[in-house]
Design a protein around this motif. Structure first.
Motif, PDB file in Angstrom:
ATOM      1  N   SER A 167       0.824  -1.205   0.000  1.00 62.52           N
ATOM      2  CA  SER A 167       0.000   0.000   0.000  1.00 62.52           C
ATOM      3  C   SER A 167       0.860   1.257   0.000  1.00 62.52           C
ATOM      4  CB  SER A 167      -0.920   0.001   1.233  1.00 62.52           C
ATOM      5  OG  SER A 167      -0.154  -0.073   2.423  1.00 62.52           O
ATOM      6  N   GLY A 168       2.160   1.081  -0.171  1.00 69.96           N
ATOM      7  CA  GLY A 168       3.062   2.230  -0.167  1.00 69.96           C
ATOM      8  C   GLY A 168       2.849   3.120  -1.366  1.00 69.96           C
ATOM      9  N   ALA A 169       3.199   4.374  -1.193  1.00 72.38           N
ATOM     10  CA  ALA A 169       3.043   5.333  -2.287  1.00 72.38           C
ATOM     11  C   ALA A 169       4.323   5.385  -3.100  1.00 72.38           C
ATOM     12  CB  ALA A 169       2.716   6.710  -1.727  1.00 72.38           C
ATOM     13  N   HIS A 170       4.221   5.069  -4.377  1.00 71.60           N
ATOM     14  CA  HIS A 170       5.382   5.086  -5.266  1.00 71.60           C
ATOM     15  C   HIS A 170       4.983   5.820  -6.538  1.00 71.60           C
ATOM     16  CE1 HIS A 170       7.513   2.241  -2.686  1.00 71.60           C
ATOM     17  NE2 HIS A 170       6.409   1.540  -2.651  1.00 71.60           N
ATOM     18  N   PRO A 171       5.076   7.140  -6.543  1.00 70.18           N
ATOM     19  CA  PRO A 171       4.652   7.924  -7.713  1.00 70.18           C
ATOM     20  C   PRO A 171       5.334   7.446  -8.997  1.00 70.18           C
ATOM     21  CG  PRO A 171       5.152   9.356  -5.853  1.00 70.18           C
ATOM     22  CD  PRO A 171       5.613   7.988  -5.465  1.00 70.18           C
ATOM     23  N   GLY A 172       4.519   7.218 -10.012  1.00 65.60           N
ATOM     24  CA  GLY A 172       5.056   6.813 -11.310  1.00 65.60           C
ATOM     25  C   GLY A 172       5.415   5.354 -11.407  1.00 65.60           C
ATOM     26  N   ALA A 173       5.190   4.577 -10.343  1.00 65.16           N
ATOM     27  CA  ALA A 173       5.547   3.160 -10.353  1.00 65.16           C
ATOM     28  C   ALA A 173       4.314   2.292 -10.551  1.00 65.16           C
ATOM     29  CB  ALA A 173       6.242   2.769  -9.055  1.00 65.16           C
ATOM     30  N   ALA A 174       4.430   1.338 -11.437  1.00 65.50           N
ATOM     31  CA  ALA A 174       3.377   0.347 -11.599  1.00 65.50           C
ATOM     32  C   ALA A 174       3.537  -0.744 -10.545  1.00 65.50           C
ATOM     33  CB  ALA A 174       3.426  -0.259 -12.993  1.00 65.50           C
ATOM     34  N   ALA A 175       4.796  -1.003 -10.173  1.00 69.67           N
ATOM     35  CA  ALA A 175       5.102  -1.979  -9.134  1.00 69.67           C
ATOM     36  C   ALA A 175       6.516  -1.736  -8.631  1.00 69.67           C
ATOM     37  CB  ALA A 175       4.968  -3.402  -9.665  1.00 69.67           C
ATOM     38  N   VAL A 176       6.779  -2.229  -7.420  1.00 63.11           N
ATOM     39  CA  VAL A 176       8.132  -2.184  -6.869  1.00 63.11           C
ATOM     40  C   VAL A 176       8.474  -3.601  -6.446  1.00 63.11           C
ATOM     41  CG1 VAL A 176       9.655  -1.251  -5.091  1.00 63.11           C
ATOM     42  CG2 VAL A 176       7.828   0.183  -6.047  1.00 63.11           C
ATOM     43  N   VAL A 177       9.569  -4.116  -6.975  1.00 59.34           N
ATOM     44  CA  VAL A 177       9.985  -5.494  -6.708  1.00 59.34           C
ATOM     45  C   VAL A 177      11.443  -5.484  -6.267  1.00 59.34           C
ATOM     46  CG1 VAL A 177      10.141  -7.843  -7.617  1.00 59.34           C
ATOM     47  CG2 VAL A 177       8.430  -6.272  -8.537  1.00 59.34           C
ATOM     48  N   GLY A 178      11.688  -5.913  -5.040  1.00 59.71           N
ATOM     49  CA  GLY A 178      13.053  -5.907  -4.542  1.00 59.71           C
ATOM     50  C   GLY A 178      13.648  -4.517  -4.489  1.00 59.71           C
ATOM     51  N   GLY A 179      12.811  -3.526  -4.223  1.00 58.17           N
ATOM     52  CA  GLY A 179      13.281  -2.152  -4.143  1.00 58.17           C
ATOM     53  C   GLY A 179      13.480  -1.479  -5.495  1.00 58.17           C
ATOM     54  N   GLN A 180      13.248  -2.214  -6.576  1.00 60.74           N
ATOM     55  CA  GLN A 180      13.394  -1.665  -7.918  1.00 60.74           C
ATOM     56  C   GLN A 180      12.018  -1.398  -8.527  1.00 60.74           C
ATOM     57  OE1 GLN A 180      15.837  -4.472 -10.070  1.00 60.74           O
ATOM     58  NE2 GLN A 180      17.728  -3.569  -9.269  1.00 60.74           N
ATOM     59  N   ARG A 181      11.865  -0.222  -9.082  1.00 62.59           N
ATOM     60  CA  ARG A 181      10.578   0.184  -9.630  1.00 62.59           C
ATOM     61  C   ARG A 181      10.386  -0.328 -11.053  1.00 62.59           C
ATOM     62  NH1 ARG A 181      10.663   5.453 -10.578  1.00 62.59           N
ATOM     63  NH2 ARG A 181       8.560   6.119  -9.980  1.00 62.59           N
ATOM     64  N   ILE A 182       9.190  -0.801 -11.313  1.00 57.33           N
ATOM     65  CA  ILE A 182       8.741  -1.006 -12.690  1.00 57.33           C
ATOM     66  C   ILE A 182       7.850   0.195 -12.958  1.00 57.33           C
ATOM     67  CG2 ILE A 182       7.384  -2.412 -14.284  1.00 57.33           C
ATOM     68  CD1 ILE A 182       8.052  -4.855 -12.601  1.00 57.33           C
ATOM     69  N   THR A 183       8.341   1.123 -13.736  1.00 55.23           N
ATOM     70  CA  THR A 183       7.604   2.362 -13.931  1.00 55.23           C
ATOM     71  C   THR A 183       6.419   2.169 -14.872  1.00 55.23           C
ATOM     72  OG1 THR A 183       8.909   3.102 -15.826  1.00 55.23           O
ATOM     73  CG2 THR A 183       9.763   3.624 -13.623  1.00 55.23           C
ATOM     74  N   VAL A 184       5.484   3.089 -14.766  1.00 56.58           N
ATOM     75  CA  VAL A 184       4.336   3.065 -15.674  1.00 56.58           C
ATOM     76  C   VAL A 184       4.827   3.204 -17.103  1.00 56.58           C
ATOM     77  CG1 VAL A 184       2.245   4.287 -16.375  1.00 56.58           C
ATOM     78  CG2 VAL A 184       2.735   3.957 -13.941  1.00 56.58           C
ATOM     79  N   SER A 185       5.864   4.015 -17.286  1.00 61.65           N
ATOM     80  CA  SER A 185       6.440   4.208 -18.619  1.00 61.65           C
ATOM     81  C   SER A 185       7.020   2.907 -19.163  1.00 61.65           C
ATOM     82  CB  SER A 185       7.522   5.290 -18.572  1.00 61.65           C
ATOM     83  OG  SER A 185       8.141   5.446 -19.834  1.00 61.65           O
ATOM     84  N   GLN A 186       7.723   2.162 -18.320  1.00 59.37           N
ATOM     85  CA  GLN A 186       8.287   0.878 -18.752  1.00 59.37           C
ATOM     86  C   GLN A 186       7.178  -0.101 -19.115  1.00 59.37           C
ATOM     87  OE1 GLN A 186      10.593   0.157 -15.201  1.00 59.37           O
ATOM     88  NE2 GLN A 186      12.531   0.574 -16.244  1.00 59.37           N
ATOM     89  N   LEU A 187       6.119  -0.092 -18.310  1.00 58.26           N
ATOM     90  CA  LEU A 187       4.986  -0.970 -18.588  1.00 58.26           C
ATOM     91  C   LEU A 187       4.333  -0.600 -19.913  1.00 58.26           C
ATOM     92  CD1 LEU A 187       2.883  -3.125 -17.861  1.00 58.26           C
ATOM     93  CD2 LEU A 187       1.714  -1.393 -16.459  1.00 58.26           C
ATOM     94  N   GLU A 188       4.136   0.682 -20.141  1.00 56.26           N
ATOM     95  CA  GLU A 188       3.519   1.137 -21.389  1.00 56.26           C
ATOM     96  C   GLU A 188       4.378   0.764 -22.595  1.00 56.26           C
ATOM     97  OE1 GLU A 188       3.013   5.285 -20.688  1.00 56.26           O
ATOM     98  OE2 GLU A 188       1.065   5.043 -19.679  1.00 56.26           O
ATOM     99  N   THR A 189       5.688   0.829 -22.419  1.00 62.07           N
ATOM    100  CA  THR A 189       6.596   0.452 -23.505  1.00 62.07           C
ATOM    101  C   THR A 189       6.415  -1.013 -23.857  1.00 62.07           C
ATOM    102  OG1 THR A 189       8.256   2.122 -22.942  1.00 62.07           O
ATOM    103  CG2 THR A 189       9.016   0.203 -24.186  1.00 62.07           C
ATOM    104  N   ARG A 190       6.319  -1.870 -22.833  1.00 57.48           N
ATOM    105  CA  ARG A 190       6.138  -3.294 -23.077  1.00 57.48           C
ATOM    106  C   ARG A 190       4.806  -3.575 -23.762  1.00 57.48           C
ATOM    107  NH1 ARG A 190       9.546  -6.806 -19.936  1.00 57.48           N
ATOM    108  NH2 ARG A 190       8.206  -8.486 -20.718  1.00 57.48           N
ATOM    109  N   VAL A 191       3.765  -2.889 -23.333  1.00 62.30           N
ATOM    110  CA  VAL A 191       2.445  -3.072 -23.952  1.00 62.30           C
ATOM    111  C   VAL A 191       2.481  -2.600 -25.404  1.00 62.30           C
ATOM    112  CG1 VAL A 191       0.035  -2.298 -23.939  1.00 62.30           C
ATOM    113  CG2 VAL A 191       1.171  -2.916 -21.787  1.00 62.30           C
ATOM    114  N   ASN A 192       3.121  -1.484 -25.653  1.00 61.22           N
ATOM    115  CA  ASN A 192       3.216  -0.956 -27.021  1.00 61.22           C
ATOM    116  C   ASN A 192       4.002  -1.893 -27.934  1.00 61.22           C
ATOM    117  OD1 ASN A 192       1.717   1.345 -26.472  1.00 61.22           O
ATOM    118  ND2 ASN A 192       3.514   2.586 -25.961  1.00 61.22           N
ATOM    119  N   GLU A 193       5.002  -2.594 -27.376  1.00 59.16           N
ATOM    120  CA  GLU A 193       5.756  -3.562 -28.162  1.00 59.16           C
ATOM    121  C   GLU A 193       4.824  -4.659 -28.682  1.00 59.16           C
ATOM    122  OE1 GLU A 193      10.046  -3.237 -25.761  1.00 59.16           O
ATOM    123  OE2 GLU A 193       8.812  -5.039 -25.629  1.00 59.16           O
TER     124      GLU A 193
END
Length: 226
Positions: free
Chosen positions: A31-57
């Motif tokens: 429930s943590g707040a991570h602006p611009g993050a779609a998810a945080v795994v092991g302290g590393q952010r998967i950004t919304v931008s990275q997710l959108e890039t994968r979807v666009n691919e």
């Protein structure tokens, strides 16, 4: 080569059955707040931008594979949950990699090349394999090798754990390892993309991840002769 490849595919199918049979496997809804993050795994952010890039691919590959707008619209309709499924797959891949690393499991380039060669032989060529992976699993051609690496990693993890994936006990051992890895990574999913929890009806199981494919939907392939 064909005999070995068929065996590997059956192993992957068995692993996919575990996703359906295992009940509580991974639970970590942050429930943590991570602006611009779609998810945080092991302290590393998967950004919304990275997710959108994968979807666009995926969307770009689907468009390139279709001959007209109507066919492309059909492809989009078949993958309506693509964004959420893509994120869940990205997270699960990292969890799987952590579990494999914990067990000292690694994947070599030769193993990936061998698997791809075998699958291409079965599919009738490289383009046919890429088309099948895109259609069935929403994996674009540029991500195919990465997808195959994950398949091999899952198979080798099960072997390292001594988990017989044809049994409920073996499936439980496998998913317990993923559950441990998930806790270690402290998975925190942005609520807009759902909760991080695996059940037989969860979006995660529904995601078109090759090694999570439901074996019950592929009886012919699972009965191939070794």
């Amino acid at each position: 080569m064909h005999r070995r490849t068929s065996s590997r595919r059956r192993t992957a199918l068995i692993l996919s059955a575990a996703a359906v049979a295992a009940v509580p496997a991974l639970t970590a809804c942050g429930s943590g707040a991570h602006p611009g993050a779609a998810a945080v795994v092991g302290g590393q952010r998967i950004t919304v931008s990275q997710l959108e890039t994968r979807v666009n691919e995926v969307r770009d590959a689907q468009q390139a594979a279709t001959t007209d707008s109507a066919q492309y619209e059909q492809a989009i309709a078949k993958t309506g949950g693509l964004t959420r499924n893509t994120l869940h797959t990205m997270v699960l891949d990292r969890v799987l990699h952590r579990a494999a690393t914990d067990q000292g499991v690694g994947v070599t380039r030769k193993e990936m090349q061998d698997m791809r060669a075998g699958l291409e032989q079965q599919a009738g060529g490289s383009k046919q394999l890429e088309s099948a992976w895109l259609s069935q699993y929403s994996v674009p051609p540029k991500r195919l090798t990465e997808s195959l690496r994950t398949e091999i990693e899952a198979q080798k993890l099960a072997t390292a754990l001594g988990a017989d994936m044809q049994t409920q006990e073996g499936q439980s051992v496998f998913w317990k390892a993923l559950g441990t890895a998930s806790k270690e990574l402290n998975v925190d999913l942005n609520p807009r993309y759902g909760a991080w929890k695996v059940t037989p009806t969860s979006r995660l199981v529904e995601a078109k991840t090759p090694w999570l494919k439901q074996v019950t939907k592929q009886p012919a392939e699972s009965q191939q002769t070794a």
